[in-house]
Design a protein around this motif. Structure first.
Motif, PDB file in Angstrom:
ATOM      1  N   LEU A 168       0.637  -1.078   0.044  1.00 14.94           N
ATOM      2  CA  LEU A 168       0.294  -0.029  -0.192  1.00 14.94           C
ATOM      3  C   LEU A 168       1.311   1.540   0.316  1.00 14.94           C
ATOM      4  O   LEU A 168       0.659   2.255  -0.860  1.00 14.94           O
ATOM      5  CB  LEU A 168      -1.023   0.222   0.922  1.00 14.94           C
ATOM      6  N   SER A 169       2.084   1.152   0.630  1.00 19.28           N
ATOM      7  CA  SER A 169       2.342   2.521   0.854  1.00 19.28           C
ATOM      8  C   SER A 169       3.961   2.011  -0.204  1.00 19.28           C
ATOM      9  O   SER A 169       4.821   3.392  -0.601  1.00 19.28           O
ATOM     10  CB  SER A 169       3.491   2.513   1.722  1.00 19.28           C
ATOM     11  N   ALA A 170       3.805   1.240  -0.553  1.00 18.42           N
ATOM     12  CA  ALA A 170       4.942   1.465  -2.298  1.00 18.42           C
ATOM     13  C   ALA A 170       4.948   2.608  -3.125  1.00 18.42           C
ATOM     14  O   ALA A 170       5.813   3.121  -3.664  1.00 18.42           O
ATOM     15  CB  ALA A 170       4.698   0.127  -3.216  1.00 18.42           C
ATOM     16  N   PRO A 171       3.814   3.131  -3.661  1.00 19.96           N
ATOM     17  CA  PRO A 171       3.856   4.346  -4.369  1.00 19.96           C
ATOM     18  C   PRO A 171       4.593   5.229  -4.312  1.00 19.96           C
ATOM     19  O   PRO A 171       5.407   6.212  -4.557  1.00 19.96           O
ATOM     20  CB  PRO A 171       2.160   4.452  -4.949  1.00 19.96           C
ATOM     21  N   ILE A 172       4.168   5.294  -2.803  1.00 16.38           N
ATOM     22  CA  ILE A 172       5.060   6.628  -2.035  1.00 16.38           C
ATOM     23  C   ILE A 172       6.095   6.502  -1.295  1.00 16.38           C
ATOM     24  O   ILE A 172       6.688   7.289  -2.183  1.00 16.38           O
ATOM     25  CB  ILE A 172       4.244   6.845  -0.597  1.00 16.38           C
ATOM     26  N   GLY A 232      10.193   7.069 -16.327  1.00 14.02           N
ATOM     27  CA  GLY A 232       9.508   5.802 -15.921  1.00 14.02           C
ATOM     28  C   GLY A 232       9.000   5.979 -14.680  1.00 14.02           C
ATOM     29  O   GLY A 232       8.067   4.828 -14.581  1.00 14.02           O
ATOM     30  N   LEU A 233       9.681   6.390 -13.108  1.00 11.73           N
ATOM     31  CA  LEU A 233       9.580   5.477 -12.140  1.00 11.73           C
ATOM     32  C   LEU A 233       7.862   6.487 -11.887  1.00 11.73           C
ATOM     33  O   LEU A 233       7.822   5.743 -10.562  1.00 11.73           O
ATOM     34  CB  LEU A 233      10.672   6.518 -11.255  1.00 11.73           C
ATOM     35  N   SER A 234       8.370   8.097 -12.922  1.00 17.58           N
ATOM     36  CA  SER A 234       6.332   8.610 -12.818  1.00 17.58           C
ATOM     37  C   SER A 234       5.685   7.872 -12.926  1.00 17.58           C
ATOM     38  O   SER A 234       4.476   7.386 -12.413  1.00 17.58           O
ATOM     39  CB  SER A 234       6.720   9.889 -13.327  1.00 17.58           C
ATOM     40  N   ALA A 235       6.186   7.191 -14.634  1.00 18.86           N
ATOM     41  CA  ALA A 235       4.506   6.014 -14.655  1.00 18.86           C
ATOM     42  C   ALA A 235       4.900   4.705 -14.020  1.00 18.86           C
ATOM     43  O   ALA A 235       3.974   4.493 -14.203  1.00 18.86           O
ATOM     44  CB  ALA A 235       5.277   5.816 -16.286  1.00 18.86           C
ATOM     45  N   VAL A 236       5.224   3.902 -13.819  1.00 18.17           N
ATOM     46  CA  VAL A 236       5.511   2.963 -12.452  1.00 18.17           C
ATOM     47  C   VAL A 236       4.672   2.767 -11.397  1.00 18.17           C
ATOM     48  O   VAL A 236       3.269   2.314 -11.256  1.00 18.17           O
ATOM     49  CB  VAL A 236       6.628   2.368 -12.183  1.00 18.17           C
ATOM     50  N   GLU A 237       4.537   4.358 -10.446  1.00 17.71           N
ATOM     51  CA  GLU A 237       4.624   4.887  -9.299  1.00 17.71           C
ATOM     52  C   GLU A 237       2.524   5.158 -10.170  1.00 17.71           C
ATOM     53  O   GLU A 237       1.530   4.863  -8.652  1.00 17.71           O
ATOM     54  CB  GLU A 237       5.355   6.530  -9.237  1.00 17.71           C
ATOM     55  N   ARG A 238       2.543   5.807 -10.874  1.00 14.92           N
ATOM     56  CA  ARG A 238       1.139   6.040 -11.474  1.00 14.92           C
ATOM     57  C   ARG A 238      -0.084   5.303 -11.444  1.00 14.92           C
ATOM     58  O   ARG A 238      -0.862   4.577 -11.515  1.00 14.92           O
ATOM     59  CB  ARG A 238       1.039   6.718 -12.564  1.00 14.92           C
ATOM     60  N   TYR A 239       1.054   3.971 -12.324  1.00 11.57           N
ATOM     61  CA  TYR A 239       0.049   2.833 -12.423  1.00 11.57           C
ATOM     62  C   TYR A 239      -0.238   1.745 -10.946  1.00 11.57           C
ATOM     63  O   TYR A 239      -1.284   1.299 -10.433  1.00 11.57           O
ATOM     64  CB  TYR A 239       1.544   1.512 -13.185  1.00 11.57           C
ATOM     65  N   ALA A 240       1.134   1.908  -9.740  1.00 10.99           N
ATOM     66  CA  ALA A 240       1.046   1.302  -9.051  1.00 10.99           C
ATOM     67  C   ALA A 240      -0.226   2.568  -8.053  1.00 10.99           C
ATOM     68  O   ALA A 240      -1.154   1.408  -7.377  1.00 10.99           O
ATOM     69  CB  ALA A 240       2.011   1.581  -7.936  1.00 10.99           C
ATOM     70  N   ALA A 241      -0.102   3.391  -7.866  1.00  6.56           N
ATOM     71  CA  ALA A 241      -1.329   4.309  -7.638  1.00  6.56           C
ATOM     72  C   ALA A 241      -2.404   3.955  -8.131  1.00  6.56           C
ATOM     73  O   ALA A 241      -3.575   3.758  -7.246  1.00  6.56           O
ATOM     74  CB  ALA A 241      -0.567   5.745  -7.627  1.00  6.56           C
ATOM     75  N   ARG A 242      -2.382   3.912  -9.367  1.00  7.22           N
ATOM     76  CA  ARG A 242      -3.960   3.561 -10.071  1.00  7.22           C
ATOM     77  C   ARG A 242      -4.580   2.418  -9.643  1.00  7.22           C
ATOM     78  O   ARG A 242      -5.795   2.401  -9.425  1.00  7.22           O
ATOM     79  CB  ARG A 242      -4.162   3.146 -11.555  1.00  7.22           C
ATOM     80  N   GLY A 245      -6.798   2.789  -6.793  1.00  6.34           N
ATOM     81  CA  GLY A 245      -7.798   3.814  -6.431  1.00  6.34           C
ATOM     82  C   GLY A 245      -7.500   4.900  -5.848  1.00  6.34           C
ATOM     83  O   GLY A 245      -8.300   5.568  -5.420  1.00  6.34           O
ATOM     84  N   ARG A 246      -6.370   5.107  -6.110  1.00  2.86           N
ATOM     85  CA  ARG A 246      -6.020   6.461  -5.042  1.00  2.86           C
ATOM     86  C   ARG A 246      -5.225   6.879  -6.971  1.00  2.86           C
ATOM     87  O   ARG A 246      -4.765   6.602  -7.461  1.00  2.86           O
ATOM     88  CB  ARG A 246      -4.448   6.352  -4.873  1.00  2.86           C
ATOM     89  N   GLU A 247      -5.278   8.426  -7.023  1.00  2.00           N
ATOM     90  CA  GLU A 247      -4.581   9.111  -7.949  1.00  2.00           C
ATOM     91  C   GLU A 247      -3.926   9.257  -6.953  1.00  2.00           C
ATOM     92  O   GLU A 247      -2.954  10.018  -6.340  1.00  2.00           O
ATOM     93  CB  GLU A 247      -5.643  10.823  -7.524  1.00  2.00           C
ATOM     94  N   ALA A 248      -2.602   9.535  -8.427  1.00  3.87           N
ATOM     95  CA  ALA A 248      -1.573   9.728  -8.368  1.00  3.87           C
ATOM     96  C   ALA A 248      -0.795  11.536  -7.967  1.00  3.87           C
ATOM     97  O   ALA A 248      -1.879  11.844  -8.536  1.00  3.87           O
ATOM     98  CB  ALA A 248      -0.882   9.507  -9.442  1.00  3.87           C
ATOM     99  N   GLU A 249      -0.117  11.512  -6.847  1.00  2.00           N
ATOM    100  CA  GLU A 249      -0.146  13.181  -7.042  1.00  2.00           C
ATOM    101  C   GLU A 249       0.782  13.566  -7.493  1.00  2.00           C
ATOM    102  O   GLU A 249       1.606  12.921  -7.853  1.00  2.00           O
ATOM    103  CB  GLU A 249       0.023  13.234  -4.789  1.00  2.00           C
TER     104      GLU A 249
END
Ligand code: ATP
Ligand code: MG
Lengths: 249, 312
Positions: A168-172, A232-242, A245-249
């Motif tokens: 759950l904290s992976a995106p952050i 690239g890392l931003s994209a991975v983060e957005r994917y994980a957050a999406r 069901g969280r909006e990527a910040e």
């Protein structure tokens, strides 16, 4: 129509970067106007490709080490047993960030000698803070009833950590790693002052021989790497957050 | 059987659950009602030791609930947390499979169980199984939360306002399903609700909590007929009492001899439904039929009205 444009730009940047480090000769005419007195246009004391790969390797090793230590530390101080170490670890990590990397290099050389090692130490210390702070934020802002549901289902502390809290904290946490990588990519250039093989060598050679073309090509490669990796890392983060069901910040 | 003996929970100076004692018989449903903040959730969570009591003992089938490690205890008790608490990074199917996976069931058994529960809760396993919780409506999320609690076929089920977000039709269906599951597996259930209708319908016994204290614990008819305090009386809704009382009885038990005109009402419908039908159609009597369709007699307005009066 618009959707493929950013992708195309990124692809173009990748192609350009690869072409530049593998066959820099092609770009000679472009950089020619920046040199004087028939000085060499393309860095000639080593292969740009090798330097780029070594630069990346240094950053990778330092970031992996910083990630392991920072995340482990964050996990430790967010367990009930480790809570009392939170202020201490915070200040330690903060010192790592405020201590200038150049000073770390100067202090590390007498201890570990010239080369890659002092650079790794400097990058490692410098990269800890963003990862640690983000991991801490991630692990302390988990939705309470989700963590309670994990307890209620009968997960042990370790299972909760690995199956619920870390995912759950992976995106952050990824956000912290991204910041750390970008800082390290830039900071690694100063490693060349202590004889580490990084792209800093090109820039320093340019400074010493007053060759603007060298400085520019060293700087541009580092910048292109930073942009691509950040992206690239931003994209991975957005994917994980999406997926959560969280909006990527 | 769940025996709660003198359970108290204090946070600093405030007593959240105050010396509560109650026994929940095996294979029955106890419903806890009470105002917000009266300690219902806290009491529930002390049973599976998500909260450790300040004092008192809780026994499950005679054994102190502290005799096994907390996580093992919790795997054996189904828990539907208030507000579903689904894992946002896991699919619906993975969410439901949580406890069976922890218990090490084999893959086929888990899949069969997940499909069975999803079908029961009217969520097509192929459509909804691979979805993530945020891709469901609030009511669907809540049903998945209940399915997750039921997954490992626990003997004891703790449910914290499990049907709050469901529309009346699905809620009625979910209540019937739960009653059917409870009958089939002999599950002991403690259910928290704010809905008095649900409490009367589902509960073998109702526990009323006020400011941490258990103010009454009795059969629904008893709570309706003899509320222990004005607080209980207000909570059960004085003006609704006759109808709630009727809703407890079956038409079969109010049958009188004689015949009546019109469509027959089934014997296992509630007396309240029968009265509603009589009043609405303006008739004095309705024929009653058994499960096999044979006439049993009739129910009358007068007969039902007498039954709606406070028991002597
Ligand atoms: N960890 C805690 N620390 C301090 N106070 C708490 C804690 N948990 C609950 N409380 C307090 O205990 C009281 C009872 O809480 P509880 O959640 O049991 O109420 P509830 O009856 O379930 O309410 P609701 O119907 O709103 O769900 C509340 O006043 C709450 O603020
Ligand atoms: Mg509650």
């Amino acid at each position: 129509m618009k959707a493929w444009l950013p992708l195309l730009l990124r692809l173009a940047l990748v192609v350009l970067l690869v072409a530049f480090v593998t066959s820099p000769g092609w770009f000679e005419p472009l950089l020619k106007p920046l040199t004087e007195n028939n000085a060499p246009v393309i860095y000639n004391q080593g292969s740009l490709l090798t330097l780029t790969l070594l630069h990346l390797r240094t950053v990778l090793i330092a970031t992996v080490a910083a990630t392991i230590v920072a995340v482990a530390l964050a996990i430790l101080v967010t367990r009930p047993a480790g809570a009392e170490f939170l202020p201490l670890s915070r200040s330690l990590v903060n010192i790592g960030q405020t201590f200038p990397p150049v000073a770390v290099l100067a202090l590390a050389v007498p201890a570990v000698g010239f080369g890659e090692k002092p650079t790794l130490i400097a990058l490692f210390l410098y990269g800890l803070l963003p990862i640690f702070e983000n991991a801490l934020t991630g692990l302390t802002t988990l939705p309470a009833n989700v963590v309670e549901a994990a307890r209620g289902a009968g997960m042990t502390g370790w299972q909760r950590l690995t199956k619920v809290e870390l995912p759950l904290s992976a995106p952050i946490i990824l956000g912290g790693i991204r910041l750390s990588v970008v800082i390290s990519l830039a900071t690694a250039t100063i490693g060349s002052t202590v004889a580490a093989k990084t792209l800093g060598e090109v820039i320093i050679a340019g400074l010493l021989s007053n060759n603007l073309a060298f400085i520019l090509q060293g700087g541009l490669i580092v910048a292109a790497l930073a942009v691509l990796i950040y992206d690239g890392l931003s994209a991975v983060e957005r994917y994980a957050a999406r997926r959560m069901g969280r909006e990527a910040e | 059987m769940i025996e709660i003996e003198g359970i108290t929970k204090r946070y600093d100076a405030t007593t959240v659950v105050d010396d509560v004692s109650m026994i929940i018989e095996p294979r029955t449903i106890a419903v806890i009602v009470g105002t917000s903040g009266s300690g219902k959730t806290t009491l529930l969570r002390m049973i599976n030791r998500l909260v450790e009591p300040t004092s008192g003992i809780i026994k499950l089938d005679g054994a102190d609930n502290r005799s096994v490690p907390g996580y093992e205890l919790r795997r054996s008790i189904g828990y539907a947390i208030q507000g579903h608490g689904l894992f946002p990074h896991r699919t619906v199917a993975q969410n439901i499979a949580t406890v069976p996976v922890l218990l090490g069931w084999d893959k086929d058994r888990i899949k069969a169980r997940v499909d069975e529960l999803m079908t029961l809760y009217q969520l097509d396993p192929r459509e909804f199984g691979p979805r993530y919780p945020h891709e469901l409506s609030g009511g669907q999320q809540q049903r998945v939360g209940v399915a997750r609690a039921l997954a490992a076929e626990p003997n004891v089920l703790l449910m914290d306002e499990p049907f709050g977000a469901l529309d009346p039709i699905i809620r009625t269906k979910a209540q019937e399903d739960l009653l059917a599951i409870q009958k089939r597996f002999g599950t002991t259930i403690i259910l928290v609700t704010h809905d008095m209708e649900e409490a009367v319908h589902m509960g073998d016994k109702i526990a009323v909590m006020d400011a941490g204290k258990l103010v009454q614990y009795a059969k629904p008819a008893e709570i309706l007929a003899n509320p222990a305090s004005s607080f209980v009386e207000t909570l059960v809704g004085a003006s609704e009492r006759p109808f709630r009382l009727l809703s407890l009885g079956r038409v079969r038990d109010a049958v009188e001899n004689g015949a009546a005109e019109g469509e027959a009402i089934p014997g296992d419908a509630s007396q309240r439904d029968a009265l509603a039908e009589l009043l609405w159609s303006g008739r004095p009597a309705l024929p009653v039929k058994g499960a096999d369709g044979k006439p049993l007699g009739r129910v009358t307005v007068d007969g039902l009205v007498k039954r709606a009066a406070r028991p002597a």
